[in-house]
Design a protein around this motif. Structure first.
Motif, PDB file in Angstrom:
ATOM      1  N   ARG A  79      16.952 -19.213  -3.406  1.00  0.00           N
ATOM      2  CA  ARG A  79      18.314 -18.860  -3.008  1.00  0.00           C
ATOM      3  C   ARG A  79      18.378 -17.436  -2.477  1.00  0.00           C
ATOM      4  N   GLU A  80      17.596 -16.538  -3.046  1.00  0.00           N
ATOM      5  CA  GLU A  80      17.580 -15.143  -2.598  1.00  0.00           C
ATOM      6  C   GLU A  80      16.332 -14.780  -1.808  1.00  0.00           C
ATOM      7  N   TYR A  81      15.358 -15.663  -1.760  1.00  0.00           N
ATOM      8  CA  TYR A  81      14.053 -15.382  -1.161  1.00  0.00           C
ATOM      9  C   TYR A  81      14.151 -15.419   0.352  1.00  0.00           C
ATOM     10  N   LYS A  82      13.722 -14.365   1.010  1.00  0.00           N
ATOM     11  CA  LYS A  82      13.870 -14.267   2.457  1.00  0.00           C
ATOM     12  C   LYS A  82      12.582 -14.567   3.220  1.00  0.00           C
ATOM     13  N   LYS A  83      11.451 -14.475   2.527  1.00  0.00           N
ATOM     14  CA  LYS A  83      10.181 -14.711   3.215  1.00  0.00           C
ATOM     15  C   LYS A  83       9.923 -16.199   3.369  1.00  0.00           C
ATOM     16  N   LYS A  84       9.030 -16.535   4.283  1.00  0.00           N
ATOM     17  CA  LYS A  84       8.665 -17.931   4.510  1.00  0.00           C
ATOM     18  C   LYS A  84       7.676 -18.388   3.444  1.00  0.00           C
ATOM     19  N   LEU A  85       7.733 -19.664   3.118  1.00  0.00           N
ATOM     20  CA  LEU A  85       6.753 -20.264   2.216  1.00  0.00           C
ATOM     21  C   LEU A  85       5.582 -20.776   3.036  1.00  0.00           C
ATOM     22  N   THR A  86       4.433 -20.904   2.402  1.00  0.00           N
ATOM     23  CA  THR A  86       3.274 -21.438   3.110  1.00  0.00           C
ATOM     24  C   THR A  86       3.277 -22.955   3.021  1.00  0.00           C
ATOM     25  N   GLU A  87       2.796 -23.584   4.073  1.00  0.00           N
ATOM     26  CA  GLU A  87       2.785 -25.041   4.133  1.00  0.00           C
ATOM     27  C   GLU A  87       1.501 -25.579   3.519  1.00  0.00           C
ATOM     28  N   VAL A  88       1.618 -26.687   2.827  1.00  0.00           N
ATOM     29  CA  VAL A  88       0.459 -27.345   2.226  1.00  0.00           C
ATOM     30  C   VAL A  88      -0.195 -28.199   3.296  1.00  0.00           C
ATOM     31  N   ARG A  89      -1.481 -27.995   3.503  1.00  0.00           N
ATOM     32  CA  ARG A  89      -2.204 -28.785   4.503  1.00  0.00           C
ATOM     33  C   ARG A  89      -2.730 -30.045   3.866  1.00  0.00           C
ATOM     34  N   GLN A  90      -2.572 -31.147   4.564  1.00  0.00           N
ATOM     35  CA  GLN A  90      -3.032 -32.439   4.065  1.00  0.00           C
ATOM     36  C   GLN A  90      -4.304 -32.820   4.811  1.00  0.00           C
ATOM     37  N   VAL A  91      -5.398 -32.952   4.083  1.00  0.00           N
ATOM     38  CA  VAL A  91      -6.658 -33.384   4.678  1.00  0.00           C
ATOM     39  C   VAL A  91      -6.942 -34.770   4.127  1.00  0.00           C
ATOM     40  N   GLN A  92      -6.980 -35.768   5.016  1.00  0.00           N
ATOM     41  CA  GLN A  92      -7.177 -37.137   4.567  1.00  0.00           C
ATOM     42  C   GLN A  92      -8.449 -37.714   5.169  1.00  0.00           C
ATOM     43  N   GLY A  93      -9.216 -38.388   4.354  1.00  0.00           N
ATOM     44  CA  GLY A  93     -10.390 -39.107   4.826  1.00  0.00           C
ATOM     45  C   GLY A  93     -11.541 -38.232   5.279  1.00  0.00           C
ATOM     46  N   VAL A  94     -11.575 -36.981   4.839  1.00  0.00           N
ATOM     47  CA  VAL A  94     -12.651 -36.087   5.242  1.00  0.00           C
ATOM     48  C   VAL A  94     -13.710 -36.095   4.142  1.00  0.00           C
ATOM     49  N   LYS A  95     -14.938 -36.319   4.528  1.00  0.00           N
ATOM     50  CA  LYS A  95     -16.024 -36.377   3.559  1.00  0.00           C
ATOM     51  C   LYS A  95     -17.046 -35.285   3.850  1.00  0.00           C
ATOM     52  N   LYS A  96     -17.613 -34.756   2.774  1.00  0.00           N
ATOM     53  CA  LYS A  96     -18.702 -33.804   2.917  1.00  0.00           C
ATOM     54  C   LYS A  96     -19.860 -34.327   2.073  1.00  0.00           C
ATOM     55  N   THR A  97     -21.017 -34.383   2.676  1.00  0.00           N
ATOM     56  CA  THR A  97     -22.182 -34.859   1.937  1.00  0.00           C
ATOM     57  C   THR A  97     -23.123 -33.693   1.700  1.00  0.00           C
ATOM     58  N   GLU A  98     -23.714 -33.684   0.531  1.00  0.00           N
ATOM     59  CA  GLU A  98     -24.725 -32.677   0.236  1.00  0.00           C
ATOM     60  C   GLU A  98     -25.849 -33.346  -0.544  1.00  0.00           C
ATOM     61  N   LYS A  99     -27.059 -32.892  -0.294  1.00  0.00           N
ATOM     62  CA  LYS A  99     -28.226 -33.502  -0.920  1.00  0.00           C
ATOM     63  C   LYS A  99     -28.515 -32.834  -2.257  1.00  0.00           C
ATOM     64  N   VAL A 100     -28.904 -33.638  -3.219  1.00  0.00           N
ATOM     65  CA  VAL A 100     -29.261 -33.145  -4.538  1.00  0.00           C
ATOM     66  C   VAL A 100     -30.767 -32.983  -4.581  1.00  0.00           C
ATOM     67  N   GLU A 101     -31.256 -31.803  -4.967  1.00  0.00           N
ATOM     68  CA  GLU A 101     -32.683 -31.502  -4.955  1.00  0.00           C
ATOM     69  C   GLU A 101     -33.342 -31.735  -6.318  1.00  0.00           C
ATOM     70  N   ASN A 102     -32.657 -32.340  -7.240  1.00  0.00           N
ATOM     71  CA  ASN A 102     -33.226 -32.617  -8.548  1.00  0.00           C
ATOM     72  C   ASN A 102     -34.263 -33.728  -8.407  1.00  0.00           C
ATOM     73  N   PRO A 103     -35.502 -33.543  -8.870  1.00  0.00           N
ATOM     74  CA  PRO A 103     -36.528 -34.581  -8.708  1.00  0.00           C
ATOM     75  C   PRO A 103     -36.252 -35.830  -9.541  1.00  0.00           C
ATOM     76  N   LEU A 104     -35.487 -35.703 -10.626  1.00  0.00           N
ATOM     77  CA  LEU A 104     -35.181 -36.861 -11.454  1.00  0.00           C
ATOM     78  C   LEU A 104     -34.091 -37.731 -10.832  1.00  0.00           C
ATOM     79  N   VAL A 105     -33.199 -37.097 -10.071  1.00  0.00           N
ATOM     80  CA  VAL A 105     -32.091 -37.837  -9.465  1.00  0.00           C
ATOM     81  C   VAL A 105     -32.259 -37.774  -7.954  1.00  0.00           C
ATOM     82  N   GLU A 116     -13.670 -31.009   0.968  1.00  0.00           N
ATOM     83  CA  GLU A 116     -13.878 -30.091   2.073  1.00  0.00           C
ATOM     84  C   GLU A 116     -14.247 -30.849   3.345  1.00  0.00           C
ATOM     85  N   PRO A 117     -13.798 -30.353   4.513  1.00  0.00           N
ATOM     86  CA  PRO A 117     -14.141 -31.041   5.762  1.00  0.00           C
ATOM     87  C   PRO A 117     -15.611 -30.835   6.139  1.00  0.00           C
ATOM     88  N   VAL A 118     -16.138 -31.769   6.868  1.00  0.00           N
ATOM     89  CA  VAL A 118     -17.524 -31.698   7.319  1.00  0.00           C
ATOM     90  C   VAL A 118     -17.591 -30.771   8.529  1.00  0.00           C
TER      91      VAL A 118
END
Length: 143
Positions: A96-122, A131-133
């Protein structure tokens, strides 16, 4: 954008509330029209029950206007989402008294990031959805 989001309302959302209004002309005839009120949600009270209400605020000609709508009333035809803003409170009355703008929430849908696991057992590949690729960064690290 014409989706009704009554059950997914959150504070900080900028919404359009479509309200049915009955007008009576000079002849005494009733006509029904839809009036749109666009503003920021300040509060949602009583959760999902029958008497639940939502408080919507907008600035009209330099004057703040707040309306309280019953969510499940037949007077409210639909509520549609315009944008989602980031707020940290359940009922951000400070807007009601706030004059500054609010930040918008970004929607990221269907974005996949792949990373390899270096563990020899797995020897599986992990897929993360947060996170986006980035293709360019992967090419630069190879060189």
């Amino acid at each position: 954008m014409s989706e009704d989001i009554r059950m997914a309302l959150k504070p900080g959302m900028i919404v359009k509330v479509h309200q049915k209004i009955k007008d009576v002309n000079a002849k005494g005839e009733e006509k029904e029209r839809i009036q749109i009120f666009e503003g920021t949600i300040l509060a949602i009270k009583h959760g999902k029950e029958a008497g639940a209400t939502v408080t919507v605020r907008k600035i009209s000609d330099g004057v703040g206007v707040e309306k309280i709508y019953p969510i499940h009333s037949p007077v409210v035809e639909k509520i549609e989402l315009v944008r989602q803003m980031k707020v940290k409170q359940a009922r951000p009355y400070f807007l009601r008294e706030y004059k500054k703008k609010l930040t918008e929430v970004r929607q990221v849908q269907g974005v996949k990031k792949t990373e390899k696991v270096e563990n020899p057992l797995v020897k599986k590949e992990v897929v993360r959805m947060d996170e986006p690729v980035v293709e360019e960064a992967a090419e630069k690290t190879k060189e």
